[in-house]
Design a protein around this motif. Structure first.
Motif, PDB file in Angstrom:
ATOM      1  N   CYS A  80       7.069  -8.309  60.503  1.00  0.00           N
ATOM      2  CA  CYS A  80       6.637  -9.178  61.605  1.00  0.00           C
ATOM      3  C   CYS A  80       5.424 -10.011  61.203  1.00  0.00           C
ATOM      4  CB  CYS A  80       6.320  -8.331  62.831  1.00  0.00           C
ATOM      5  SG  CYS A  80       7.762  -7.589  63.626  1.00  0.00           S
ATOM      6  N   ARG A  81       4.488  -9.410  60.479  1.00  0.00           N
ATOM      7  CA  ARG A  81       3.309 -10.153  60.044  1.00  0.00           C
ATOM      8  C   ARG A  81       3.688 -11.233  59.036  1.00  0.00           C
ATOM      9  NH1 ARG A  81      -1.284  -9.076  56.992  1.00  0.00           N
ATOM     10  NH2 ARG A  81      -0.283  -7.264  56.036  1.00  0.00           N
ATOM     11  N   ALA A  82       4.648 -10.934  58.153  1.00  0.00           N
ATOM     12  CA  ALA A  82       5.120 -11.941  57.195  1.00  0.00           C
ATOM     13  C   ALA A  82       5.756 -13.112  57.931  1.00  0.00           C
ATOM     14  CB  ALA A  82       6.121 -11.310  56.235  1.00  0.00           C
ATOM     15  N   MET A  83       6.529 -12.820  58.956  1.00  0.00           N
ATOM     16  CA  MET A  83       7.152 -13.882  59.739  1.00  0.00           C
ATOM     17  C   MET A  83       6.087 -14.748  60.417  1.00  0.00           C
ATOM     18  SD  MET A  83       9.552 -13.494  63.141  1.00  0.00           S
ATOM     19  CE  MET A  83       8.186 -12.697  64.017  1.00  0.00           C
ATOM     20  N   GLU A  84       5.094 -14.096  61.048  1.00  0.00           N
ATOM     21  CA  GLU A  84       4.058 -14.834  61.774  1.00  0.00           C
ATOM     22  C   GLU A  84       3.234 -15.729  60.840  1.00  0.00           C
ATOM     23  OE1 GLU A  84       3.611 -11.055  64.847  1.00  0.00           O
ATOM     24  OE2 GLU A  84       1.980 -11.546  63.455  1.00  0.00           O
ATOM     25  N   GLU A  85       2.931 -15.219  59.644  1.00  0.00           N
ATOM     26  CA  GLU A  85       2.054 -15.956  58.734  1.00  0.00           C
ATOM     27  C   GLU A  85       2.781 -17.034  57.928  1.00  0.00           C
ATOM     28  OE1 GLU A  85      -1.213 -15.709  58.426  1.00  0.00           O
ATOM     29  OE2 GLU A  85      -1.377 -14.126  59.937  1.00  0.00           O
ATOM     30  N   ILE A 103      12.962 -12.618  61.861  1.00  0.00           N
ATOM     31  CA  ILE A 103      13.399 -11.237  61.721  1.00  0.00           C
ATOM     32  C   ILE A 103      14.920 -11.232  61.657  1.00  0.00           C
ATOM     33  CG2 ILE A 103      13.497  -8.961  62.813  1.00  0.00           C
ATOM     34  CD1 ILE A 103      10.782  -9.644  61.689  1.00  0.00           C
ATOM     35  N   ALA A 104      15.482 -10.582  60.640  1.00  0.00           N
ATOM     36  CA  ALA A 104      16.934 -10.564  60.455  1.00  0.00           C
ATOM     37  C   ALA A 104      17.595  -9.669  61.490  1.00  0.00           C
ATOM     38  CB  ALA A 104      17.281 -10.082  59.044  1.00  0.00           C
ATOM     39  N   GLN A 105      18.756 -10.092  61.949  1.00  0.00           N
ATOM     40  CA  GLN A 105      19.536  -9.298  62.895  1.00  0.00           C
ATOM     41  C   GLN A 105      20.074  -8.054  62.214  1.00  0.00           C
ATOM     42  OE1 GLN A 105      20.518  -7.972  65.976  1.00  0.00           O
ATOM     43  NE2 GLN A 105      20.443 -10.145  66.505  1.00  0.00           N
ATOM     44  N   SER A 106      20.153  -6.964  62.965  1.00  0.00           N
ATOM     45  CA  SER A 106      20.734  -5.738  62.445  1.00  0.00           C
ATOM     46  C   SER A 106      22.173  -5.972  62.038  1.00  0.00           C
ATOM     47  CB  SER A 106      20.668  -4.642  63.508  1.00  0.00           C
ATOM     48  OG  SER A 106      21.477  -3.556  63.154  1.00  0.00           O
ATOM     49  N   LEU A 120      10.571  -8.913  70.529  1.00  0.00           N
ATOM     50  CA  LEU A 120       9.830  -8.018  69.640  1.00  0.00           C
ATOM     51  C   LEU A 120       8.423  -7.742  70.118  1.00  0.00           C
ATOM     52  CD1 LEU A 120      10.872  -9.790  66.307  1.00  0.00           C
ATOM     53  CD2 LEU A 120      11.897  -7.730  67.279  1.00  0.00           C
ATOM     54  N   THR A 121       8.061  -8.232  71.315  1.00  0.00           N
ATOM     55  CA  THR A 121       6.678  -8.095  71.766  1.00  0.00           C
ATOM     56  C   THR A 121       6.499  -7.100  72.906  1.00  0.00           C
ATOM     57  OG1 THR A 121       6.986  -9.985  73.254  1.00  0.00           O
ATOM     58  CG2 THR A 121       6.048 -10.444  71.068  1.00  0.00           C
ATOM     59  N   ARG A 167       3.290  -5.526  76.929  1.00  0.00           N
ATOM     60  CA  ARG A 167       3.730  -6.731  76.215  1.00  0.00           C
ATOM     61  C   ARG A 167       2.547  -7.321  75.449  1.00  0.00           C
ATOM     62  NH1 ARG A 167       8.290 -10.034  77.725  1.00  0.00           N
ATOM     63  NH2 ARG A 167       8.549 -11.561  76.089  1.00  0.00           N
ATOM     64  N   TYR A 168       2.759  -7.505  74.134  1.00  0.00           N
ATOM     65  CA  TYR A 168       1.735  -8.076  73.264  1.00  0.00           C
ATOM     66  C   TYR A 168       2.002  -9.562  73.035  1.00  0.00           C
ATOM     67  CZ  TYR A 168       0.118  -3.347  72.142  1.00  0.00           C
ATOM     68  OH  TYR A 168      -0.387  -2.087  72.219  1.00  0.00           O
ATOM     69  N   LEU A 169       0.999 -10.232  72.502  1.00  0.00           N
ATOM     70  CA  LEU A 169       1.162 -11.654  72.204  1.00  0.00           C
ATOM     71  C   LEU A 169       1.946 -11.879  70.918  1.00  0.00           C
ATOM     72  CD1 LEU A 169      -2.374 -13.071  73.136  1.00  0.00           C
ATOM     73  CD2 LEU A 169      -0.268 -13.073  74.513  1.00  0.00           C
ATOM     74  N   LYS A 170       1.888 -10.893  69.987  1.00  0.00           N
ATOM     75  CA  LYS A 170       2.566 -11.053  68.697  1.00  0.00           C
ATOM     76  C   LYS A 170       3.489  -9.866  68.424  1.00  0.00           C
ATOM     77  CE  LYS A 170      -1.176 -13.653  66.432  1.00  0.00           C
ATOM     78  NZ  LYS A 170      -2.084 -13.680  65.261  1.00  0.00           N
ATOM     79  N   PRO A 171       4.619 -10.115  67.763  1.00  0.00           N
ATOM     80  CA  PRO A 171       5.514  -9.015  67.392  1.00  0.00           C
ATOM     81  C   PRO A 171       4.850  -7.967  66.502  1.00  0.00           C
ATOM     82  CG  PRO A 171       6.663 -11.111  67.211  1.00  0.00           C
ATOM     83  CD  PRO A 171       5.220 -11.433  67.468  1.00  0.00           C
ATOM     84  N   SER A 172       3.979  -8.400  65.582  1.00  0.00           N
ATOM     85  CA  SER A 172       3.345  -7.446  64.670  1.00  0.00           C
ATOM     86  C   SER A 172       2.446  -6.470  65.425  1.00  0.00           C
ATOM     87  CB  SER A 172       2.531  -8.184  63.602  1.00  0.00           C
ATOM     88  OG  SER A 172       1.498  -8.954  64.198  1.00  0.00           O
ATOM     89  N   GLN A 173       1.851  -6.926  66.531  1.00  0.00           N
ATOM     90  CA  GLN A 173       0.997  -6.051  67.326  1.00  0.00           C
ATOM     91  C   GLN A 173       1.829  -4.970  68.019  1.00  0.00           C
ATOM     92  OE1 GLN A 173      -0.710  -9.100  69.773  1.00  0.00           O
ATOM     93  NE2 GLN A 173      -2.357  -9.559  68.329  1.00  0.00           N
TER      94      GLN A 173
END
Length: 475
Positions: A80-85, A103-106, A120-121, A167-173
């Protein structure tokens, strides 16, 4: 985006499908230049965490890159952090085309759409019933910026159900919270609410419902000698230590939606609530089901544990300890089952109704008390039989009618009740009121509610003026 069908063209070792999705959302999908080498991807993305695999998708014939790649991280928060950055960034001075990172689908989901950030949040957590939203925020704010917190409450009592959302602002959180919070919270990613089940699945549920219930309009769940829970919960039995409650945990190797979960567990009368959850450490389906009464929960546990959905996949059902006293729950269950069994006897053989009433009157006892979460007013006197009917209510029972004296006890509480009666051999009845306000109060309080394990539908019947023009019915 799914890379199915192209694995033979990537070259090198490819992990199995199960390892690709463990933990869920730990794999990112990239749209890059066809000329970007794997070494550049590893260099740019390794700062975000442990890379387990990089796969550049190539043409089967020419072996040239298709401009698509996948990177598998060890943890969801890293992906998630890689996606955000990195989303929209350029990979180098000579690679000036902005890349796309998602993020890749399962691979096992069968769904080829991109995973949206909003999915994801939001996390789902189990919390003490004493928690406030401020307590929930205080516990989880250490993992990132929180957009909102909410606690799921009983609609009738306003009490917490011991469940909540953050609920967070970012998926990585959100991923960090799931990975690092105390395991007692059982934090998992919340399932999006807008997923719909397909018609073929609904057909499957319909067939399953008929197989489980048979063709009778009721569930034969009340003969005590046939109930496995009485032996399983004996105090001398080692399994008697199992915590029982109105809440159940559901696990399946195949993920399911909320609609599918509801369709399965609504077979047992008394379903109050269900919630599908997503566990980042497992590709299994997870859910929580809650009933209005413990009798329904126990029956659902023993009826549906091991049930095959879809065919060939067995679901696991277990109790979730909600802190209630097991002895008190068993006492309530026994009371509910006695009431329901007596109601079933009357419904199967209406001639026994008079006998039961005489038995109750001669001994000075009454049929079991009303078991419900509905807040009922106190009993009021009935109106005289000769009073003019101002409103008549039509009542539908599921799975079977309630005893007549229990019905009278319920419907007289709204005042001005003239008469309540059942239609012989059918699961319907009528209530006559001398006042429209009383009738409307009965509808608003009782419609759709469960009393003694029976769900009621209460609605207006024909008006008295229309009825006066018809031949009087004899039932």
């Amino acid at each position: 985006m799914d890379e199915a069908g192209s694995c033979a063209s990537g070259g090198g070792f490819r992990p199995g499908v199960d390892s690709l999705d463990e933990p869920p959302n730990s794999r990112i999908f990239l749209v890059i230049s066809k000329y970007t080498p794997e070494s550049v991807l590893r260099e740019r993305f390794s700062p975000f965490g442990e890379i387990q695999d990089i796969w550049v998708v190539r043409d089967k014939h020419t072996k040239e890159s298709k401009g698509i790649a996948f990177i598998k991280f060890a943890r969801s928060s890293q992906a998630c952090r890689a996606m955000e950055e990195m989303h929209g960034r350029c990979l180098g001075p000579y690679d000036t085309k902005p890349i796309k990172v998602l993020i890749a689908q399962s691979r096992s989901s069968g769904n080829h759409r991109d995973v949206e950030d909003e999915e994801l949040t939001r996390i789902f957590v189990m919390i003490p019933k004493s928690y406030t939203e401020e307590d929930l925020r205080e516990k989880f704010k250490v993992y990132g910026d929180i957009e909102y917190c909410s606690i799921i409450k009983n609609k009738m009592t306003g009490e917490s159900k011991g469940l909540g959302y953050v609920r967070y602002l970012k998926p990585s959180q959100a991923a960090q919270a799931i990975e690092n919070c105390d395991r007692s919270f059982r934090a998992i990613l919340a399932e999006p609410k807008n997923k719909a089940s397909e018609s073929s699945e609904q057909d499957y549920y319909s067939n399953m419902r008929q197989e489980t219930l048979g063709h009778e309009p009721r569930i034969n769940m009340f003969p005590f000698e046939q109930q496995p829970e009485f032996s399983n919960f004996d105090k001398n039995d080692n399994r008697g230590q199992e915590a029982i409650s109105k809440r159940l945990s559901v696990v399946s190797r195949v993920p399911f939606t909320e609609e599918q979960l509801f369709s399965i567990f609504d077979i047992v009368p008394g379903l109050e609530y269900c919630e599908v959850q997503r566990d980042p450490y497992s590709s299994y389906g997870h859910g929580v089901v809650q009933y209005f009464n413990v009798a329904s929960a126990i029956y659902a546990k023993y009826k549906l544990h091991g049930f095959q959905y879809p065919p060939g996949n067995r679901i696991g059902v277990s109790f979730i300890d909600d802190g209630n006293n097991a002895t008190d729950l068993l006492r309530k269950m026994a009371t509910q089952m006695v009431a329901a069994q007596l109601a079933s006897m009357v419904w199967n053989n209406p001639s026994q109704q008079q006998f039961l009433q005489q038995f109750g009157g001669s001994s000075g006892s009454q049929l079991p008390q009303i078991q419900t979460d509905v807040v009922l007013p106190s009993c009021k006197k009935k109106a005289p039989p000769e009073t003019s009917v101002k409103e008549r209510l039509f009542i539908v029972f599921n799975p079977h009618p309630l005893p007549l004296d229990v019905l009278e006890d319920i419907f007289c509480r709204f005042g001005n009740l003239i008469e309540v009666y059942l239609v012989s051999g059918k699961n319907v009845g009528y209530a006559k009121y001398a006042d429209r306000i009383s009738a409307n109060d009965a509808i608003s309080t009782l419609h759709g509610k469960i009393l003694n394990g029976v769900r009621l539908k209460v609605m207006l019947a024909d008006s008295p003026r229309e009825e006066s023009n018809k031949r009087q019915r004899t039932y």
